[in-house]
Design an enzyme around this catalytic site. Sequence first.
Site, mmCIF file in Angstrom:
data_model
loop_
_atom_site.group_PDB
_atom_site.id
_atom_site.type_symbol
_atom_site.label_atom_id
_atom_site.label_comp_id
_atom_site.label_asym_id
_atom_site.label_seq_id
_atom_site.Cartn_x
_atom_site.Cartn_y
_atom_site.Cartn_z
ATOM 1 N N CYS A 183 18.556 36.082 -33.020
ATOM 2 C CA CYS A 183 17.469 36.411 -32.451
ATOM 3 C C CYS A 183 17.383 37.997 -32.989
ATOM 4 O O CYS A 183 18.249 38.854 -32.856
ATOM 5 C CB CYS A 183 17.655 36.695 -30.820
ATOM 6 S SG CYS A 183 16.704 37.567 -29.959
ATOM 7 N N VAL A 189 17.195 37.298 -24.242
ATOM 8 C CA VAL A 189 18.370 37.979 -24.673
ATOM 9 C C VAL A 189 17.583 39.325 -25.445
ATOM 10 O O VAL A 189 16.301 39.029 -25.876
ATOM 11 C CB VAL A 189 19.212 37.415 -25.733
ATOM 12 C CG1 VAL A 189 20.136 36.153 -24.761
ATOM 13 C CG2 VAL A 189 18.476 36.673 -26.775
ATOM 14 N N GLU A 223 15.735 44.600 -22.461
ATOM 15 C CA GLU A 223 14.714 45.044 -23.249
ATOM 16 C C GLU A 223 15.441 45.573 -24.605
ATOM 17 O O GLU A 223 15.954 46.864 -24.722
ATOM 18 C CB GLU A 223 13.871 46.037 -22.556
ATOM 19 C CG GLU A 223 13.037 45.167 -21.591
ATOM 20 C CD GLU A 223 12.005 44.126 -22.190
ATOM 21 O OE1 GLU A 223 11.695 44.037 -23.201
ATOM 22 O OE2 GLU A 223 11.850 43.117 -21.192
ATOM 23 N N SER A 224 15.070 45.229 -25.703
ATOM 24 C CA SER A 224 15.703 45.456 -27.019
ATOM 25 C C SER A 224 15.349 46.912 -27.323
ATOM 26 O O SER A 224 16.201 47.746 -28.116
ATOM 27 C CB SER A 224 15.168 44.528 -27.900
ATOM 28 O OG SER A 224 13.856 44.674 -28.483
#
Lengths: 253, 253
Positions: free
Chosen positions: A35, A75, A89-90
């Site tokens: 991911c 994720v 939240e990336s």
Amino acid sequence: MTVLAGVNSKVLKNGDAAPAPPSPGTFRIYNMRFCPWAQRALIYAAVKQIPSEVINIHLKEKPEWYFSKHYKGQVPALEHDEGKKHVIESAVIPEYLDDLFPETRILPTDPYEKVQQKLLLDRLSAVAPAFYGAAQAANNPEIRDEKFAEVVKAFENAEKLLTAEFYSGTSKPGFVDYLIFPNIQRAFWLSHILKDFPLSSTSFPGPNYPKLTKWYKSLESLPEVAAASQSTEAGVGFFNDYLKGTPNYDYGL
Amino acid sequence: MTVLAGVNSKVLKNGDAAPAPPSPGTFRIYNMRFCPWAQRALIYAAVKQIPSEVINIHLKEKPEWYFSKHYKGQVPALEHDEGKKHVIESAVIPEYLDDLFPETRILPTDPYEKVQQKLLLDRLSAVAPAFYGAAQAANNPEIRDEKFAEVVKAFENAEKLLTAEFYSGTSKPGFVDYLIFPNIQRAFWLSHILKDFPLSSTSFPGPNYPKLTKWYKSLESLPEVAAASQSTEAGVGFFNDYLKGTPNYDYGL
């Protein structure tokens, strides 16, 4: 570099027991090895040398307990303070880590320079939908030309916005470099799979993008990026299955 | 409250001359009087008492020079430092103003509390697409039930996430309250226009949302929110035209 423990552990899935909360002072990152969004958190933890335990999640057969970590079950999710704190939240987790550990701050402290980094990331973000569009085109030749043209457009834009050695605007990689790299790496993997893909797989993304080609080579060779990356072989293998609708989240283990 | 100058000035459009750069120490906000995103910046400037000049932009016939302020030509855009600094994006400008003027900080300083405010705003953001879906349904009865159901779902979610008097988690409005209010106000306006709309126009959003009804009444009566808001009459009038495809950006002037 062993700051990330368990990057290559097998996924937990529906029916698997929930792990015990992280022990005091340790961080945990819920991840899926391929991911690009979760990889942002891994890279940031590696750069900042924050010892983190990585737990991989099966994204099609999610454990029920995982929704208590991330309300949407996606994720990445960051967990710490013995399981009492969760951040998701990336693009948010990295800034949170900078706020928590200002001594290894990656974002600039000057408000204007900081905000420009966040806005630059936003401008580069067209790379992600372009990638997914191209991946989709693999099974739908009718939209291929259009989707490949969007990839070219996104990469031309990325080339134009790279006005220094790195997107930090300096000769040292920064927030934008670390956060956009995973998305660009996915396009690199795709260049090994799709026939007539407009980006080169040998000197990626290729001669039309001289600055970006140099940038990509620099980024992928950084130890903190390598520690948070899967091999090209594994990435290409995973995406081959993914495009067929049968992703194997434990590919290569 | 005169901290916002020119909120009700007429729009500048294609062919109009570019305004002179803002004078030293002053801030300028490029706005459209009925835009919920730009209103976030106005509210924040009003709460923080940052004297700002507001310039309204015609969003269908944009001045060519405006693209040098915002590369996509959208509002809001913040301009200062005599025109040398530009910041865009409605969720980014407020945080930038907090970083620039920490003495009137609205976001919490604690990293975890701060990040939770940003993530809460994200969770509430389904209000905006629900509103636009319902507005679209005005001209398409076939999708009406589905789009109205999405409004109900978004407001039920907003009611559930309101666990204190305000979304700040305290008895004082904060970042999330100020930033989500404009989107909710648009649904209020719509409740005056659409037949059988599922939210009440008299005690908005209505008896199914007791916490949110109290919240909305509190928010709209705050002087800093009122200073950055158009009247219900103007809002309803604008949206009536907007739904017909003929928005009048100077409505009511």
